[in-house]
Design an enzyme around this catalytic site. Structure first.
Site, PDB file in Angstrom:
ATOM      1  CE  LYS A   1      -3.403  -8.786  -2.426  1.00 34.10           C
ATOM      2  NZ  LYS A   1      -2.471  -7.904  -1.692  1.00 34.10           N
TER       3      LYS A   1
ATOM      4  CE1 TYR B   1      -5.359  -7.678  -5.576  1.00 34.85           C
ATOM      5  CE2 TYR B   1      -7.146  -9.123  -4.843  1.00 34.85           C
ATOM      6  CZ  TYR B   1      -6.279  -8.066  -4.607  1.00 34.85           C
ATOM      7  OH  TYR B   1      -6.328  -7.405  -3.401  1.00 34.85           O
TER       8      TYR B   1
ATOM      9  CB  SER C   1      -3.887 -11.569   2.077  1.00 35.20           C
ATOM     10  OG  SER C   1      -4.408 -12.486   1.149  1.00 35.20           O
TER      11      SER C   1
ATOM     12  CB  SER D   1      -1.054   7.602  -2.216  1.00 39.29           C
ATOM     13  OG  SER D   1      -1.427   6.554  -3.094  1.00 39.29           O
TER      14      SER D   1
END
Length: 293
Positions: A162, A158, A144, A21
């Site tokens: 990854k 975060y 990633s 989006s």
């Protein structure tokens, strides 16, 4: 043969792109559609994707897709296959990010990051792999980050999601390539995707981290779009080129800042490993045979 002729001859691919989006996901969906391929765009909100789908009737599909929902994941795959054909390319792009020191962040935010960034991606690739194996073609693109190789203060969780995605994908391509399938990692740097407007902080600040995560917080609060060197449209073109190429790629680093940060990390890692080489070798049994791996 021109690209358009190839598409007319039935060589168009069907892509399923999550997090489509906005940002890189939207830019990639738009670029892929412009090349003549088919795209199912998934995100939690349909707004911008609906407009794009209307511009490419018959080749674009906007889907409500929260990657943490098993029902929505299954429905997205089923609708894509029913409306656009078998999925040739899955792009796991959906992600969330909360900032804060490791000790500061709320547990619910930590778990939310793993559910979206890692477990959601894993669940989707497991849904599409049986079909890809049956057709002996297909590509998994796991998005990633430069943070997936080089972590920084304030972004540890975060980065952890990854790092996990990197490890999984590295194993995945070794499993898939003998079957004629592909898997690869895309590691973008800072791109002008409006992420500065979506950045969220987690937990209460702790004064002891003011010089590390606190300093990064201060920078993020003042960041402007011109501080992001990456162009999402150019990134989309690069990803499309890699997927369309016959040359296998595994690590696709995008952006000058990503190249710099990852390069520094790899140099530091190699130097430290070499500096500790004698200690490393001293921990084997004397006269040990060949290792299993």
């Amino acid at each position: 043969m021109s690209q358009e002729q190839e598409k007319k001859n039935g060589n168009a691919r069907t892509w399923l792109i999550t997090g489509a989006s906005s940002g890189l996901g939207y830019a990639l969906a738009k670029y892929v559609l412009e090349q003549g391929d088919r795209v199912a765009m998934g995100a939690r909100t349909l707004d911008t994707m609906t407009d794009l789908a209307e511009r490419y009737p018959g080749r674009a599909l906007a889907l409500t897709l929260d990657v943490t929902s098993a029902e929505q994941r299954a429905a997205a795959v089923q609708q894509t296959e029913a409306r656009l054909g078998s999925i040739d390319v899955l792009v796991n792009n959906a992600a969330v990010d909360f900032l804060g020191a490791i000790e500061e962040q709320d547990e619910r935010d930590v778990r939310a990051q793993f559910e979206v960034n890692f477990f959601g991606a894993v669940a989707l690739l497991r849904l599409v792999l049986p079909g890809m194996r049956g057709r002996k073609r297909g590509t998994i693109v796991n998005v990633s980050s430069m943070d997936g190789i080089a972590s920084v203060p304030v972004n540890g969780y975060y980065s952890s999601t990854k790092f996990a995605l990197e490890g999984l994908t590295e194993s995945l391509w070794q499993e898939l390539e003998p079957l004629g399938l592909r898997a690869l990692l895309v590691e973008p740097g800072s791109f002008r995707t409006g992420i500065e407007q979506r950045t969220k902080f987690s937990g209460k600040t702790i004064d002891d981290y003011s010089a590390t995560s606190g300093a990064f917080r201060a920078v993020v609060e003042k960041v402007t779009p011109d501080m992001f060197p990456g162009d999402p449209v150019r990134a989309a073109a690069a990803i499309y080129q890699v997927v369309a190429s016959d040359r296998p790629r595994h690590w696709v680093v995008l952006g000058s800042d990503a190249l710099r940060r990852i390069g520094v990390k790899l140099d530091m890692q190699r130097a430290e490993i070499e500096a500790g080489k004698d200690m490393t070798l001293s921990t084997d049994y004397p006269g040990a045979g060949q290792a299993v791996l």
